[in-house]
Write a protein that holds these residues in place. Sequence first.
Motif, mmCIF file in Angstrom:
data_model
loop_
_atom_site.group_PDB
_atom_site.id
_atom_site.type_symbol
_atom_site.label_atom_id
_atom_site.label_comp_id
_atom_site.label_asym_id
_atom_site.label_seq_id
_atom_site.Cartn_x
_atom_site.Cartn_y
_atom_site.Cartn_z
ATOM 1 N N PRO A 46 13.773 10.249 -38.033
ATOM 2 C CA PRO A 46 14.288 11.014 -39.180
ATOM 3 C C PRO A 46 14.203 12.523 -38.972
ATOM 4 C CG PRO A 46 12.843 9.244 -39.925
ATOM 5 C CD PRO A 46 12.678 9.339 -38.434
ATOM 6 N N LEU A 47 13.094 13.002 -38.396
ATOM 7 C CA LEU A 47 12.942 14.431 -38.164
ATOM 8 C C LEU A 47 13.871 14.904 -37.059
ATOM 9 C CD1 LEU A 47 11.564 17.094 -38.783
ATOM 10 C CD2 LEU A 47 9.708 16.444 -37.254
ATOM 11 N N LEU A 48 14.056 14.091 -36.027
ATOM 12 C CA LEU A 48 14.961 14.458 -34.942
ATOM 13 C C LEU A 48 16.380 14.636 -35.465
ATOM 14 C CD1 LEU A 48 15.555 14.914 -31.954
ATOM 15 C CD2 LEU A 48 15.775 12.433 -31.683
ATOM 16 N N ARG A 58 20.945 23.370 -29.780
ATOM 17 C CA ARG A 58 19.782 22.762 -29.126
ATOM 18 C C ARG A 58 19.009 23.783 -28.288
ATOM 19 N NH1 ARG A 58 22.271 19.691 -32.001
ATOM 20 N NH2 ARG A 58 22.754 17.511 -31.554
ATOM 21 N N GLY A 59 18.805 24.961 -28.825
ATOM 22 C CA GLY A 59 18.162 26.049 -28.099
ATOM 23 C C GLY A 59 16.648 25.943 -28.079
ATOM 24 N N PRO A 60 15.981 27.039 -27.738
ATOM 25 C CA PRO A 60 14.515 27.033 -27.597
ATOM 26 C C PRO A 60 13.776 26.639 -28.876
ATOM 27 C CG PRO A 60 15.459 29.009 -26.603
ATOM 28 C CD PRO A 60 16.559 28.325 -27.325
ATOM 29 N N ILE A 61 14.290 27.066 -30.037
ATOM 30 C CA ILE A 61 13.609 26.719 -31.290
ATOM 31 C C ILE A 61 13.664 25.212 -31.506
ATOM 32 C CG2 ILE A 61 13.574 27.021 -33.796
ATOM 33 C CD1 ILE A 61 14.741 29.784 -33.407
ATOM 34 N N PHE A 62 14.835 24.615 -31.243
ATOM 35 C CA PHE A 62 14.984 23.158 -31.356
ATOM 36 C C PHE A 62 13.989 22.446 -30.436
ATOM 37 C CE2 PHE A 62 16.740 19.325 -29.380
ATOM 38 C CZ PHE A 62 16.900 18.512 -30.483
ATOM 39 N N GLN A 63 13.939 22.889 -29.175
ATOM 40 C CA GLN A 63 13.048 22.250 -28.211
ATOM 41 C C GLN A 63 11.589 22.380 -28.639
ATOM 42 O OE1 GLN A 63 14.115 20.403 -25.826
ATOM 43 N NE2 GLN A 63 16.282 20.951 -25.927
ATOM 44 N N ARG A 64 11.223 23.559 -29.136
ATOM 45 C CA ARG A 64 9.840 23.786 -29.551
ATOM 46 C C ARG A 64 9.471 22.913 -30.748
ATOM 47 N NH1 ARG A 64 10.102 28.959 -30.351
ATOM 48 N NH2 ARG A 64 10.201 28.974 -32.613
ATOM 49 N N GLU A 65 10.367 22.847 -31.738
ATOM 50 C CA GLU A 65 10.076 22.048 -32.931
ATOM 51 C C GLU A 65 10.029 20.557 -32.615
ATOM 52 O OE1 GLU A 65 9.319 23.111 -36.105
ATOM 53 O OE2 GLU A 65 9.152 25.043 -35.072
ATOM 54 N N ALA A 69 6.757 18.118 -33.014
ATOM 55 C CA ALA A 69 6.811 16.883 -33.805
ATOM 56 C C ALA A 69 6.399 15.680 -32.966
ATOM 57 C CB ALA A 69 8.221 16.680 -34.361
ATOM 58 N N GLN A 70 6.880 15.612 -31.723
ATOM 59 C CA GLN A 70 6.495 14.513 -30.831
ATOM 60 C C GLN A 70 4.995 14.474 -30.609
ATOM 61 O OE1 GLN A 70 9.019 15.411 -27.421
ATOM 62 N NE2 GLN A 70 9.984 13.414 -27.606
ATOM 63 N N ASP A 71 4.423 15.635 -30.326
ATOM 64 C CA ASP A 71 2.985 15.697 -30.065
ATOM 65 C C ASP A 71 2.182 15.255 -31.283
ATOM 66 O OD1 ASP A 71 3.582 16.627 -27.577
ATOM 67 O OD2 ASP A 71 3.003 18.708 -27.946
#
Length: 316
Positions: A46-48, A58-65, A69-71
């Motif tokens: 749902p968060l993805l 799908r830039g750096p902010i997307f990757q960081r968030e 969330a995964q962690d």
Amino acid sequence: MTFPRLFLIFIATVGLSHAAIEVNGIAAIANGKVITKREVAFQLAPLLAQLQARFPRRGPIFQREMKKAQDQILQELIDRELILTEFKNKLGGRLPKEAIENEIKRQIRDLYNGSEKEFLAQLKKLGMARSKYAELTRKKLIVQAMRAQQFNDAAPPTPGEVQSEYSKIKREFRDITKDKITYEKIYIPKALPDQIVLPEDQLTLAENIATQLKNGGDFAKLATEHSTDAFADKGGKWPETPRTDLSPEFATIIFNEPKNSIIGPLEDKFGFTIVRTLSTVDGPAPPLTEVKKVVESRIQKQKNSAAYEKWITRIR
């Protein structure tokens, strides 16, 4: 921090000609219990979907968030297994099936706009049986009960604390399937009939429109000029709309933004959406009498959080 009894295996790979080949579906092993990447993926789904909608490039902010969330999800699943091991699952046999089903229904309501169909589609997409998800939910509820049982030595909440906490969080308890919203919308499709356009160019157009709006541009004028939405000829203004008419990820994003803020462009598989929320009507929240035990449990958890963190760090 090191975890002597915990082995993180986010992706198990072997190297062949500089290529990484996945060899199993393990996300982690906690005290000998396997946590699969499929379990993490379902919790993340749902968060993805929200992050993919919010960050089309799908830039750096997307990757960081997404990484954050995964962690967090993986750590929660690891802690769950560690706690179950520590207590040897003492409460497992006494957890009623209806408690599990009620929790699943709550998650369907809160994460999938009350749509059982959406929930089952996500299970099917990730190849997870409903019975497997029910088992994961059972573990979650057991751990919650164990935590409450282990860390209950703080002073009981006072009536004033209960009322104050309820006032803060009662919106979380509301029936979101009864939420309604009035908003303005500009929709820029990725493709146009009889025209050759690139999705990248359409995204750039949507970003430019959003920038104009944030700088005071006329929403109705821009909607009339650019939007292909059903209400473009009305300046993009939609009538009051039930939350359940919107996709879960779209609804979660726009219901949580401040009124009159420009949201987007948000991406779906067909195009890009820019929204300005005009007003929202929350679904009804249950009275304090119905959720008093939950509120008291949350206060107790807050009071005992320091002891819990010390304990969970030790068993990690």
